[in-house]
Structures are given as C-alpha cells and as structure tokens.
Motif scaffolding. Structure first.
Motif, PDB file in Angstrom:
ATOM      1  N   GLN A   1       0.795  -1.225   0.000  1.00 22.41           N
ATOM      2  CA  GLN A   1       0.000   0.000   0.000  1.00 22.41           C
ATOM      3  C   GLN A   1       0.833   1.282   0.000  1.00 22.41           C
ATOM      4  O   GLN A   1       0.313   2.362  -0.270  1.00 22.41           O
ATOM      5  CB  GLN A   1      -0.913   0.021   1.238  1.00 22.41           C
TER       6      GLN A   1
ATOM      7  N   TYR B   1      -4.866   4.049   1.307  1.00 17.80           N
ATOM      8  CA  TYR B   1      -4.759   2.633   1.629  1.00 17.80           C
ATOM      9  C   TYR B   1      -6.098   1.936   1.418  1.00 17.80           C
ATOM     10  O   TYR B   1      -7.150   2.513   1.644  1.00 17.80           O
ATOM     11  CB  TYR B   1      -4.365   2.458   3.095  1.00 17.80           C
ATOM     12  N   ALA B   2      -6.018   0.676   1.004  1.00 16.00           N
ATOM     13  CA  ALA B   2      -7.205  -0.172   1.003  1.00 16.00           C
ATOM     14  C   ALA B   2      -7.373  -0.694   2.423  1.00 16.00           C
ATOM     15  O   ALA B   2      -6.473  -1.326   2.975  1.00 16.00           O
ATOM     16  CB  ALA B   2      -7.019  -1.329   0.029  1.00 16.00           C
ATOM     17  N   GLY B   3      -8.492  -0.405   3.019  1.00 13.58           N
ATOM     18  CA  GLY B   3      -8.747  -0.904   4.375  1.00 13.58           C
ATOM     19  C   GLY B   3      -9.138  -2.365   4.336  1.00 13.58           C
ATOM     20  O   GLY B   3      -9.624  -2.862   3.315  1.00 13.58           O
TER      21      GLY B   3
ATOM     22  N   LYS C   1     -11.394  -5.044   4.424  1.00  9.98           N
ATOM     23  CA  LYS C   1     -12.859  -5.087   4.390  1.00  9.98           C
ATOM     24  C   LYS C   1     -13.412  -6.208   5.255  1.00  9.98           C
ATOM     25  O   LYS C   1     -14.576  -6.188   5.632  1.00  9.98           O
ATOM     26  CB  LYS C   1     -13.376  -5.167   2.948  1.00  9.98           C
TER      27      LYS C   1
ATOM     28  N   ASP D   1     -13.346   5.384  10.005  1.00 13.74           N
ATOM     29  CA  ASP D   1     -12.127   5.987   9.459  1.00 13.74           C
ATOM     30  C   ASP D   1     -11.815   7.326  10.117  1.00 13.74           C
ATOM     31  O   ASP D   1     -10.658   7.630  10.409  1.00 13.74           O
ATOM     32  CB  ASP D   1     -12.246   6.140   7.938  1.00 13.74           C
TER      33      ASP D   1
ATOM     34  N   LYS E   1      -9.741   2.324   5.995  1.00 14.97           N
ATOM     35  CA  LYS E   1      -8.500   2.586   5.251  1.00 14.97           C
ATOM     36  C   LYS E   1      -7.434   3.227   6.133  1.00 14.97           C
ATOM     37  O   LYS E   1      -6.252   3.199   5.798  1.00 14.97           O
ATOM     38  CB  LYS E   1      -8.786   3.423   3.992  1.00 14.97           C
ATOM     39  N   ASN E   2      -7.840   3.785   7.273  1.00 16.29           N
ATOM     40  CA  ASN E   2      -6.868   4.398   8.185  1.00 16.29           C
ATOM     41  C   ASN E   2      -6.406   3.439   9.283  1.00 16.29           C
ATOM     42  O   ASN E   2      -5.985   3.871  10.348  1.00 16.29           O
ATOM     43  CB  ASN E   2      -7.475   5.652   8.821  1.00 16.29           C
TER      44      ASN E   2
END
Lengths: 329, 329
Positions: A246, A252-254, A256, B226, B256-257
C-alpha cells in the motif's frame, strides 16, 4: 571535503521511481560541540522509506525535496565532540543516503562488533530484527503449538519472525512472491511457504492452516490482510507491521473483512519498534546468540555504490530482491 | 391454533425492504418432551437482524427463505415440558418474528420481573444492554478522565455505553443522525453530541476531543470508523460492536486508516456478547440498579402489531427511530 548524497528531487506519485531521487554533492558538514561525524558504510533499503517520502502522513516528518533520502545506515564515528562516542566506534542511525552524516547522538545505536559484522546491525541485529523480535514476542505472544502466518516472509523482518516463532514451538507459514523465495523460506526453517502470485492466499491458508491462524504478522496489507482475516483461529492476534502493498498508493485499502476480528475473538494491533528502544540491547544479544548457534539465519544482498541506492529502493518494491537489501557506500 | 409469523420471502439485496418479508400463518408448533412453548409479547428490532438475513456470511447460520425472521423476543412460557421452566415465567431468546415459539431452552434467558418491565429485558436489561456493558467495561477498560466516543449513540447500545462511561468518570461524546437525537443524548448525560450529517466526524472530534479519543465504541463502521481512527489518543482501544452503515452493502468498506492503530499504540478489538452469557445475571442486576437510581435511562419506541415488524426493521436502518425499537405482538 565533499559529501555525496542521494536527495529527494521530486515528491513520488504512486510507485516510487529512481528519478524521484538524484545524486548530489554538498560540502561535508561541520562538526559542532555535542555532535559526532559518521562515515556511512552501509545504507539500509527498507520498505518504510517510501512511507517517509510522503508529505505529512507519517509518524515522523516527511522528507523534504532536496533533503537526503531518510534511511538507516551503519558506519563508524570519524570525529566526535559528543559525550559517549569515540572515533572508530560502530554506530547505526537514521543517517540518510549520504557518505557523511552529522548527528547529535539522539537515536544513534552503538553496535558491538562481537555480535556480528557491521552490515548485520542494519538487518537481523538492527531495526528489522528488533521489529521481528518485539512484534512477534510482545505483540503476538506466541504459544507453542500455535500457527503463525507471516506475509512478505522473504524480507529480513519476515524471515526472522518465522525463525523466532519456530524457536517458540509454533508452526510457521510464510508467503512470498516467487518460488525461489519460497524455497529459501523452507531452507530457513519455515514449515511451509507459498507463492501468493500462483496460489491465492485464502486457498493456501485453508490448505496449510485448516484450523486457522493464531498469529498473523502482516508486512503487506491489502488483499493478503483480507485473506488472513478470513482464516483466523479463535483468539487470534493480527500484528500489523507494515503495508508494503500500500505504501505506493495514495489511499490505503482498508481490510474489508475487519469484522472477522470479532468473530475470531481476536485483536488487531501493531508495532512501532522505536517504543522498545530501551530493550534493544537485550534483544540484540539474544538474536546474536541465535545467529551464532545457527538457530536464526539471514540473507544479505549488498549493492555496491551510493549511486545505486535509487535503483535498489525501486527493486525492493518490485520484489526483485529478498533477504536484507543494502547499499555499500 | 394458528401461529402468525413474519417470514423471509426473498434474500435482501442491498438495503432491506419490507417486501423481503411476508406475513404468514402456520399451525402452532407442537410441544415435545424437553421443550417449552413461549407466547411472544415483544419483538426486538436490532441492527444485527439484517446481518443474519445474508446467506452464509455470519457467525451463526443465515435465515432461510420461508423461515421466520430471526430476532430476539420477550414473552411468557405458556406450556413447558422442560426442566427449569414454568408457565407464566418471563423469558427472552431468539424466538423469531412470530406469535408462538418452541424452544429446547438453549439460549433462553429467564427474566426477573423485579428488575424491570418485560420490554426492558430486550433493551437495556437484555442483549443491547449487555453489549454496552461488556463491550465498554471488558473490551474498552475505561479509566476515569478518558474520552469515550460512541457512534450510533442514540440506539440503546450507544446510549447505555455513554451512560456507563459517564458513571466511570469518562468524558463522553456521541454521534447521531439528527439534531433531535443529539438533544436526547445530552439529556441522557452525554457531555457532547454531534449530528454527523451536518458536521463531519473528523472535524467534530477535533473540536470536541482535541487530545484524542481513548475509547471508540463503533456501532456503524464506514466513514465514521475511518474518521475516529484519525483521532485516537495514545493507547486507544477501538471496540467494534457493529457496522450499521455496512450491513446493507454487499462488501464492507474496510477502515482505510487502520495503520493509525499502530501510530496510536492502540488496539482494535470487538465483542460477541454471547461469550459473556455466564456473567449476564450479575450485569443485569447492576444495570437494573442504575436504572432504579436514575443513573442510566432508556427510551423505548413500541410499534403495535406483528405485521408492522418489516416496516420497523426498515425504519431502523433509515434512522427514523431511536432508543430501543420494539414491536408489540
């Protein structure tokens, strides 16, 4: 005296490129009271460097344009006006991609040549080794018989995590991006390794860890983190160390699948290795002992010449090198 | 004797709709040895119901088409061939959206009328109250003087979390989706509440918790999670309880954080309230005491008639109701 440097010439956008950096010659810095002058012998090419090149999204200040690229380096003290440092002493620190660095001694680690060669103090005996040691042992709390999964396992952090986990009686699975790296991991003592480019992480974990993963040591983030979350054993610890997949992305891709942490009754936590600074000497001694006894092994790739630093950094992200990547100044 | 039921008539796709469910009349179930027959008085309309309507992505089996919609209900035992249950006894359990339910007693909670009215045993004295109690106290470990942020705060879980946190000496901030809900939260004892539809969560937290959030109790996930991650205090605990913003989505948005958990030296964890089953009676007694003393308050919205269950569930997600939403059978 001139000081050759690799400076940041442009803010990277997405994947870092060699021409985001430039070779620059500056006057050698002047030594003031309370400072030491270090001649760098080895530069450490680490995933975190890319993170530091972003402006203002980091736990330490981003690198400015025109400033030497921040990196760890190992060298020797060539002049000292600071208490506790002497000429000839081995030190590591955030000395940057340059021949000479001035330091006030803060954050500088004194290295004992008895523990291992200078370059090892940037790898298994340095920050990556400490990251592996404290990330696994303190954050992961491995118990004998548990399954540990490490991504980015062919990097020095990942390989060291796996080897320490084996010493603690765990079953260790590693993922990496080539068959060659996977063979290396098995030779290094991993119970199993898989090439995530040819077998999906979810499928590989279901095959290799049907009872689930107790500790996931995450060096990469992204899809691998999501797949690991689908395969947690009850009470799992997800230790976030890095997000190699990332760092070159703008956002960023969190993960999921983060709700799987609940259903696994697990936790997600992470590691800032600098928090353990006071405990480093003890950990270095223990790792040096394991190295001598052959219980932990390591692989170094050393590129010759400061000017190769940008290419080496790019190659790190392309997955073309493994083990500990260094540049000899 | 007929048993009116609300059954799942189609698998919801995205946001649940009232016509995913249908009123159905079935013969009343027959009582066998070891079973009890419960007449439901109140059905609990909970966020988790939507999650259970998905096929095979849950920690308990998804509801099948044609099956009564799974929900908690409170009722009285009208016939018993099971040890430890007697006619007239108050009970709660996963009895489903129907008039009568057969149970073998597993997962059935016996309620003490001395603790509060029957409907309260589905709210502040039931699963939502237990979720708040154990999520905050066991997973969150609140310390006096800390800042607690609760999203979805006008739901019974959120309001109870905030009120217990206040009892423990914390400063409590809640977010909700209307000014009316925010006024309710302040009346209920929250130090501050903000309407996330008119003020961004990140901005609100920077205004209300400039020193950061020590405990984030997450009922909603998504953008709120987030934003909370951007505002963690050092050592923060992120307690994932639910993901109300995500249950109607086919794939969850991951936080994403999530790397902010590292930099805050925090953890992310979650809660499965059923794990605390053995400790429920003690917690119910403590909550009942706080209710009597006025230290904890609660708000009930009771819709009359089984046939209104689908509309009530839809309204829950539209944010049109707050407090504890119930259907009187």
């Amino acid at each position: 005296m001139q000081n050759q440097q690799i400076v940041l010439s442009g803010r990277p956008n997405g994947m870092v490129k060699a021409n985001d950096m430039a070779l620059h010659s500056a006057p050698a810095p002047e030594l003031h009271e309370g400072q030491l002058l270090v001649k760098n012998h080895f530069l450490s090419v680490d995933p975190a460097i890319r993170y530091w090149l972003n402006a203002g999204m980091t736990y330490i200040r981003g690198v400015d344009i025109g400033e030497p690229v921040r990196c760890f380096a190992a060298g020797e003290v060539v002049a000292s006006r600071a208490d506790g440092f002497f000429v000839g002493q081995w030190v590591t620190g955030l000395f940057g991609a340059q021949e000479y660095a001035i330091s006030d001694g803060s954050g500088v680690v004194r290295c004992d040549p008895a523990d291992g060669s200078l370059s090892l103090h940037l790898g298994v005996l340095g920050m990556p080794g400490m990251t592996a040691y404290f990330g696994l042992l303190d954050k992961g709390q491995p118990q004998a018989g548990e399954v540990v999964f490490v991504s980015g396992a062919a990097g020095v952090v990942g390989t060291t995590v796996g080897q320490i986990a084996r010493l603690k009686g765990c079953r260790v699975i590693g993922s990496a991006g080539s068959d060659e790296k996977c063979r290396y991991l098995v030779e290094a003592g991993f119970d199993a390794a898989f090439n995530y480019k040819t077998e999906g992480t979810d499928a590989a974990l279901k095959r290799l860890a049907p009872g689930g993963v107790h500790i996931y040591f995450d060096n990469v983030g992204g899809d691998t983190l999501d797949a690991a979350l689908l395969n947690l054993a009850r009470g799992a610890r997800v230790v976030i160390c890095g997000a190699l997949s990332q760092y070159n992305e703008s956002a960023y891709a969190g993960p999921k699948n983060y709700m799987k942490i609940l259903t696994a009754r697990g936790i997600l936590t992470g590691l800032i290795v600098f928090d353990y600074a006071l405990q480093w000497p003890t950990a270095v001694r223990e790792l040096a002992g394991w190295l001598r006894e052959g219980k932990v092994s390591t692989r170094e790739v050393i590129e010759p010449g400061l000017k190769h630093f940008p290419d080496a950094l790019v190659r790190l992200y392309q997955g073309g090198a493994f083990g500990k990547l260094l540049v000899a100044v």
